[in-house]
Design a protein around this motif. Sequence first.
Motif, short mmCIF file in Angstrom:
data_model
loop_
_atom_site.label_atom_id
_atom_site.label_comp_id
_atom_site.label_asym_id
_atom_site.label_seq_id
_atom_site.Cartn_x
_atom_site.Cartn_y
_atom_site.Cartn_z
N TRP A 160 29.88 7.93 27.82
CA TRP A 160 31.29 7.30 27.46
C TRP A 160 31.32 6.26 28.26
N PHE A 161 32.70 5.43 27.71
CA PHE A 161 33.03 4.39 28.58
C PHE A 161 34.46 4.06 28.31
N ALA A 162 35.22 3.60 29.14
CA ALA A 162 36.62 3.15 28.87
C ALA A 162 36.91 1.54 29.41
N ASN A 163 37.63 1.01 28.63
CA ASN A 163 37.91 -0.11 28.96
C ASN A 163 39.57 -0.16 29.13
N LEU A 164 40.07 -0.48 30.34
CA LEU A 164 41.35 -0.47 30.78
C LEU A 164 42.03 -1.92 30.90
N PRO A 165 43.05 -2.52 30.30
CA PRO A 165 43.61 -3.84 30.53
C PRO A 165 43.92 -4.04 32.21
N VAL A 166 43.67 -4.83 32.88
CA VAL A 166 43.93 -5.24 34.08
C VAL A 166 44.38 -6.66 34.07
N LYS A 167 45.57 -7.06 34.49
CA LYS A 167 45.74 -8.56 33.97
C LYS A 167 45.26 -9.54 35.17
N ARG A 168 45.62 -9.09 36.46
CA ARG A 168 45.22 -9.91 37.43
C ARG A 168 44.05 -9.12 38.17
N LEU A 169 43.01 -9.92 38.26
CA LEU A 169 41.59 -9.39 38.56
C LEU A 169 41.58 -9.35 40.18
N ASP A 170 41.69 -8.25 40.96
CA ASP A 170 41.25 -8.38 42.37
C ASP A 170 40.14 -7.35 42.62
N ARG A 171 38.94 -8.16 42.83
CA ARG A 171 37.49 -7.36 43.13
C ARG A 171 37.61 -6.53 44.12
N ASP A 172 38.25 -7.12 45.37
CA ASP A 172 38.29 -6.02 46.43
C ASP A 172 39.28 -4.64 46.18
N ALA A 173 40.30 -4.94 45.52
CA ALA A 173 40.96 -3.75 45.08
C ALA A 173 40.30 -2.73 43.96
N LEU A 174 39.20 -3.45 43.24
CA LEU A 174 38.50 -2.90 42.46
C LEU A 174 37.36 -1.83 43.04
N ARG A 175 36.93 -2.30 44.11
CA ARG A 175 35.52 -1.63 45.04
C ARG A 175 36.52 -0.71 45.83
N ALA A 176 37.69 -1.03 46.35
CA ALA A 176 38.47 -0.09 47.35
C ALA A 176 38.87 1.15 46.63
N THR A 177 39.19 0.99 45.16
CA THR A 177 39.88 2.22 44.50
C THR A 177 38.95 3.62 44.59
N ALA A 178 39.32 4.78 44.74
CA ALA A 178 38.70 5.86 45.01
C ALA A 178 38.63 6.31 43.57
N PHE A 179 37.29 7.21 43.20
CA PHE A 179 37.12 7.70 42.13
C PHE A 179 38.27 8.84 41.59
N GLU A 180 38.88 9.23 42.37
CA GLU A 180 40.26 10.37 42.01
C GLU A 180 41.28 9.54 41.44
N GLU A 181 41.47 8.37 41.90
CA GLU A 181 42.51 7.31 41.49
C GLU A 181 42.02 6.84 40.04
N TRP A 182 40.77 6.36 39.90
CA TRP A 182 40.30 6.07 38.61
C TRP A 182 40.59 7.06 37.52
N THR A 183 40.18 8.38 37.85
CA THR A 183 40.38 9.28 36.76
C THR A 183 41.80 9.48 36.45
N ALA A 184 42.48 9.61 37.68
CA ALA A 184 44.13 9.72 37.36
C ALA A 184 44.54 8.40 36.56
N ARG A 185 44.01 7.30 36.45
CA ARG A 185 44.61 5.95 35.79
C ARG A 185 44.16 6.35 34.39
N MET A 186 42.89 6.90 34.24
CA MET A 186 42.53 6.96 32.79
C MET A 186 43.21 8.02 32.01
N ARG A 187 43.50 9.11 33.01
CA ARG A 187 43.95 10.21 32.48
C ARG A 187 45.69 9.85 31.84
N ALA A 188 46.18 8.83 32.68
CA ALA A 188 47.40 8.44 32.15
C ALA A 188 47.45 7.46 30.86
#
Length: 402
Positions: free
Chosen positions: A225-253
């Motif tokens: 499976w894969f998901a593509n989420l729109p993220v306007k302003r790319l912040d690589r540090d924030a991407l790396r720092a975001t936890a698994f639970e936060e990503w699954t919550a964002r995808m659910r939303a």
Amino acid sequence: MNAQHPSGRARTAVVIGGGVAGPVAALALQKAGIAATVYEAHRPGTGSKGGPLTLAPNGLSALRVVGADADLAETGIPTPRMVVHSGAGKVLGAIEHAPELPTMVTLSRGRMTELLQARAEAAGVPIVYGRRFVDATDTGRSVIAQFDDHTTAEADVLIGCDGIRSTVRSHIDPAGPRPRYTGLIGLGGFIEGPAGVVDTGGAFHMVFGRRAFFGHLSDGERTGWFANLPVKRLDRDALRATAFEEWTARMRAAFADDASPALRLLDHVTPASFIPPSPLEDLPHLPHWSKGRIALIGDAAHAASPSSGQGASLAAESAIELARCLRDLPVDRAFQAYEAIRRGRVERIIAAAARTNQSKAAGPIAARIRDAVMPFVMERFMTPERTAWQHAHAIDWGRRVR
Ligand SMILES: Cc1cc2nc3c(=O)[nH]c(=O)nc-3n(C[C@H](O)[C@H](O)[C@H](O)COP(=O)(O)OP(=O)(O)OC[C@H]3O[C@@H](n4cnc5c(N)ncnc54)[C@H](O)[C@@H]3O)c2cc1C
């Protein structure tokens, strides 16, 4: 010291990067009578596992030239069909692959790399792992590569296969364009078992959801499976720092209002099977692909965004075409011929993928227009005949390059 071949043709090559382009280039160079050694920064098993990757019929045709197609075809999930849906659950169209072409397969990016490396090593290609390229000196008669452990390697040519963030590229054109962010990030993975979805019978289902794009396929034993989420302003540090639970919550939303199996499937995603997000990027036009005795192939020269489903296939094609040119021509003319053969094709595919990315990140009004127009577009333009220029492309290895 490297002995120059009187014809000006290369006899030895240093290949930087052991992903897709590297092992395929080394195999093809070997077939062309040029001894190549691959230097890969990661040690086996330490690179990214990567999410599901589709290898297109043209990629498999290219790999067949060096006998590297069968392992991948046997390991991957056969994927002869893509079915495209709207977020409301309506089928917008399907792409069937022509039965006379090799059947597209889906496997993880990491597994594909392992198989290609194993195939190259079985053919006698030396691969040096854990050796990161840092610099090169072109003496005019040879190239000397330097690595992060202060060792060096010398050969007639150096081929940069070190991916979209290529270090070799900075030697060819330090002021050249950088990868372009598409406005989307990609997340995904492979899950053992059906993962809450049914066997898709060889179809890769893609959903243009209301807020994000979702794709999945399953053969009942493995589900990719894969998901593509729109993220306007790319912040690589924030991407790396975001936890698994936060990503699954964002995808659910993001997928909450879509008629798709995304939420069911997300229930089965674990931290171990989850491939952390990466920005989707491309490199639409690099003015120079070579300089002196150094050339680039694969994502280092022409990265197509993942929406093309063609990046790995194009890397394999370019690897083989460059070897064919080096077989038949002195180095400088070989690099020119290679670029002339490849540039038009890869840039056309990169541009087509960029248009797809715009549809994935469409706002509500554009999305309504997209969903209304797409059935017509798909029926008209996504037929095996209309996509043959991409999928039926075949390399004539026996034909001399002039
Ligand atoms: C999320 C995502 C999904 C994708 N989906 C698809 C798909 O479905 N179909 C498809 O065809 N393509 C897909 N792609 C693109 C595909 O992965 C690439 O086009 C392909 O891997 C390019 O191959 P490459 O050999 O040029 O580069 P890579 O596969 O990136 O390999 C580069 C190698 O070089 C090594 N390296 C880097 N720097 C150095 C250095 N300094 N010294 C030594 N080694 C170095 C790296 O460790 C790596 O092994 C996807 C990409 C992403 C990010």
